[in-house]
Design a protein around this motif. Structure first.
Motif, PDB file in Angstrom:
ATOM      1  N   GLY A 187       0.637  -1.104  -0.473  1.00 13.83           N
ATOM      2  CA  GLY A 187      -0.205   0.030   0.114  1.00 13.83           C
ATOM      3  C   GLY A 187       1.165   1.399  -0.292  1.00 13.83           C
ATOM      4  O   GLY A 187       0.776   1.887   0.528  1.00 13.83           O
ATOM      5  N   CYS A 188       2.377   1.005  -0.489  1.00 10.72           N
ATOM      6  CA  CYS A 188       3.064   2.058  -0.119  1.00 10.72           C
ATOM      7  C   CYS A 188       3.692   3.327  -1.576  1.00 10.72           C
ATOM      8  O   CYS A 188       4.765   3.040  -1.834  1.00 10.72           O
ATOM      9  CB  CYS A 188       4.423   2.142   0.293  1.00 10.72           C
ATOM     10  SG  CYS A 188       4.407   1.270   2.148  1.00 10.72           S
ATOM     11  N   CYS A 189       1.978   3.567  -2.242  1.00 14.38           N
ATOM     12  CA  CYS A 189       2.703   4.340  -3.218  1.00 14.38           C
ATOM     13  C   CYS A 189       1.547   4.860  -3.498  1.00 14.38           C
ATOM     14  O   CYS A 189       0.318   4.721  -3.135  1.00 14.38           O
ATOM     15  CB  CYS A 189       3.072   3.461  -4.107  1.00 14.38           C
ATOM     16  SG  CYS A 189       2.579   4.086  -5.983  1.00 14.38           S
ATOM     17  N   ASP A 190       1.762   6.068  -4.286  1.00 18.72           N
ATOM     18  CA  ASP A 190      -0.056   7.035  -4.149  1.00 18.72           C
ATOM     19  C   ASP A 190      -0.769   6.391  -5.794  1.00 18.72           C
ATOM     20  O   ASP A 190      -2.387   6.771  -5.797  1.00 18.72           O
ATOM     21  CB  ASP A 190       0.536   8.432  -5.128  1.00 18.72           C
ATOM     22  CG  ASP A 190       0.937   9.067  -3.485  1.00 18.72           C
ATOM     23  OD1 ASP A 190       1.014   7.888  -2.299  1.00 18.72           O
ATOM     24  OD2 ASP A 190       2.335   9.829  -3.323  1.00 18.72           O
ATOM     25  N   ASN A 191      -0.410   5.936  -6.458  1.00 16.98           N
ATOM     26  CA  ASN A 191      -1.527   5.511  -7.501  1.00 16.98           C
ATOM     27  C   ASN A 191      -1.989   3.916  -7.183  1.00 16.98           C
ATOM     28  O   ASN A 191      -1.803   2.844  -7.730  1.00 16.98           O
ATOM     29  CB  ASN A 191      -0.352   5.169  -8.673  1.00 16.98           C
ATOM     30  CG  ASN A 191      -0.410   5.286 -10.269  1.00 16.98           C
ATOM     31  OD1 ASN A 191      -1.695   5.247 -10.151  1.00 16.98           O
ATOM     32  ND2 ASN A 191      -0.279   4.963 -11.251  1.00 16.98           N
ATOM     33  N   LYS A 192      -2.509   4.221  -6.230  1.00 19.26           N
ATOM     34  CA  LYS A 192      -3.412   3.469  -6.038  1.00 19.26           C
ATOM     35  C   LYS A 192      -4.870   2.625  -7.272  1.00 19.26           C
ATOM     36  O   LYS A 192      -5.442   1.760  -6.660  1.00 19.26           O
ATOM     37  CB  LYS A 192      -3.889   3.695  -4.511  1.00 19.26           C
ATOM     38  CG  LYS A 192      -2.841   3.928  -3.400  1.00 19.26           C
ATOM     39  CD  LYS A 192      -3.847   3.725  -2.545  1.00 19.26           C
ATOM     40  CE  LYS A 192      -2.727   5.038  -1.365  1.00 19.26           C
ATOM     41  NZ  LYS A 192      -2.044   3.367  -1.145  1.00 19.26           N
ATOM     42  N   ARG A 193      -4.963   4.028  -8.084  1.00 16.55           N
ATOM     43  CA  ARG A 193      -6.040   3.165  -8.830  1.00 16.55           C
ATOM     44  C   ARG A 193      -5.703   2.037  -9.868  1.00 16.55           C
ATOM     45  O   ARG A 193      -5.070   1.568  -9.934  1.00 16.55           O
ATOM     46  CB  ARG A 193      -5.990   4.043 -10.195  1.00 16.55           C
ATOM     47  CG  ARG A 193      -7.870   3.569 -10.370  1.00 16.55           C
ATOM     48  CD  ARG A 193      -7.519   4.946 -11.885  1.00 16.55           C
ATOM     49  NE  ARG A 193      -8.588   4.805 -12.666  1.00 16.55           N
ATOM     50  CZ  ARG A 193      -8.532   5.597 -14.131  1.00 16.55           C
ATOM     51  NH1 ARG A 193      -8.025   6.769 -13.801  1.00 16.55           N
ATOM     52  NH2 ARG A 193      -9.550   4.830 -14.749  1.00 16.55           N
ATOM     53  N   ARG A 194      -6.926   0.662 -10.100  1.00 14.26           N
ATOM     54  CA  ARG A 194      -6.696  -0.355 -10.950  1.00 14.26           C
ATOM     55  C   ARG A 194      -7.028   0.271 -12.508  1.00 14.26           C
ATOM     56  O   ARG A 194      -8.297   0.858 -12.828  1.00 14.26           O
ATOM     57  CB  ARG A 194      -7.767  -1.609 -10.961  1.00 14.26           C
ATOM     58  CG  ARG A 194      -7.049  -1.792  -9.682  1.00 14.26           C
ATOM     59  CD  ARG A 194      -8.030  -2.502  -8.591  1.00 14.26           C
ATOM     60  NE  ARG A 194      -9.427  -1.463  -7.791  1.00 14.26           N
ATOM     61  CZ  ARG A 194     -10.261  -2.328  -7.331  1.00 14.26           C
ATOM     62  NH1 ARG A 194     -10.629  -3.677  -6.790  1.00 14.26           N
ATOM     63  NH2 ARG A 194     -11.136  -1.461  -6.429  1.00 14.26           N
ATOM     64  N   TYR A 195      -6.151   0.009 -13.523  1.00 12.64           N
ATOM     65  CA  TYR A 195      -6.369   1.049 -15.332  1.00 12.64           C
ATOM     66  C   TYR A 195      -6.799  -0.631 -15.989  1.00 12.64           C
ATOM     67  O   TYR A 195      -6.311  -2.129 -15.880  1.00 12.64           O
ATOM     68  CB  TYR A 195      -5.360   1.086 -15.208  1.00 12.64           C
ATOM     69  CG  TYR A 195      -4.809   2.291 -14.263  1.00 12.64           C
ATOM     70  CD1 TYR A 195      -5.169   3.233 -14.522  1.00 12.64           C
ATOM     71  CD2 TYR A 195      -3.748   2.016 -13.425  1.00 12.64           C
ATOM     72  CE1 TYR A 195      -4.754   4.455 -13.517  1.00 12.64           C
ATOM     73  CE2 TYR A 195      -2.957   2.992 -12.929  1.00 12.64           C
ATOM     74  CZ  TYR A 195      -3.802   4.308 -12.969  1.00 12.64           C
ATOM     75  OH  TYR A 195      -3.471   5.393 -12.328  1.00 12.64           O
TER      76      TYR A 195
END
Length: 205
Positions: free
Chosen positions: A36-44
């Motif tokens: 969970g250590c990243c700001d880019n949490k969205r799924r693409y």
């Protein structure tokens, strides 16, 4: 098909398959999935990423004249830099000759008793320091004087790979083609808010 090439722009970790939504695979930053250590949490959606990559490559293939323009501009700039280096070297060589002549005159004056050592010492030390600086610049110029040219063989290989990729784009699995792997080193996925397609950055050879 993009396995091993996808990278998160926020943290540099790889992007990996996360789940399926309505039968469509989605990818996510592996660091988010693990810690969970990243700001880019969205799924693409992976198919949208693939489509973005193909669209970008098609745009490049539609402009082959840019390759020729790049080669011409590269060589022109290299020649300009080489000319500037030649002029700078000539200036330093002239200055070095003047410095040595001045130092010789000072030594002769001291030998003939025409000047006091204390008066000439400061001038001699300043000239010696400048001499070392000029000689150092000339030594560096010798190391850099070889003009790094863009080899015609490299340009030919790049064009061949583009041609092969152009054909591959019409196949069933274009991204699995070897030409794609030769040109594309990584695909960086930049974060985007929900409902907005992410920016796709292709890093290539």
């Amino acid at each position: 098909m993009l396995s091993g090439l996808l990278q998160c722009s926020s943290c540099g970790a790889g992007m990996v398959k996360h789940d399926n939504s309505s039968g469509r695979p989605r990818i996510r930053c592996s660091r988010v999935a693990e810690s969970g250590c990243c700001d880019n949490k969205r799924r693409y959606y992976l198919d949208r990423i693939e489509a973005g990559v193909l669209d970008s490559l098609r745009a490049e293939l539609d402009q082959p004249e840019l390759i020729a323009e790049f080669v011409r501009t590269y060589h022109d700039e290299r020649q300009r830099l080489a000319g500037a280096n030649v002029r700078a070297r000539a200036k330093d060589e002239t200055r070095l000759g003047n410095i040595r002549a001045q130092m010789t005159r000072i030594v002769d004056m001291l030998a003939e008793g025409g000047a006091a050592f204390a008066d000439m010492r400061g001038k001699m030390e300043a000239l010696e320091q400048e001499r070392r600086e000029v000689e150092a610049r000339l030594a560096t110029a010798d190391e850099q004087k070889v003009v790094v040219a863009l080899h015609p063989q490299a340009v030919r290989r790049f064009r061949e790979a583009l041609d092969a990729l152009s054909v591959a784009l019409s196949n069933d699995r274009p991204l699995a083609n070897q030409a794609f792997r030769e040109l594309v080193a990584k695909v960086i996925v930049h974060p985007a808010p929900a409902g907005v397609e992410p920016k796709i950055e292709i890093i290539g050879n």
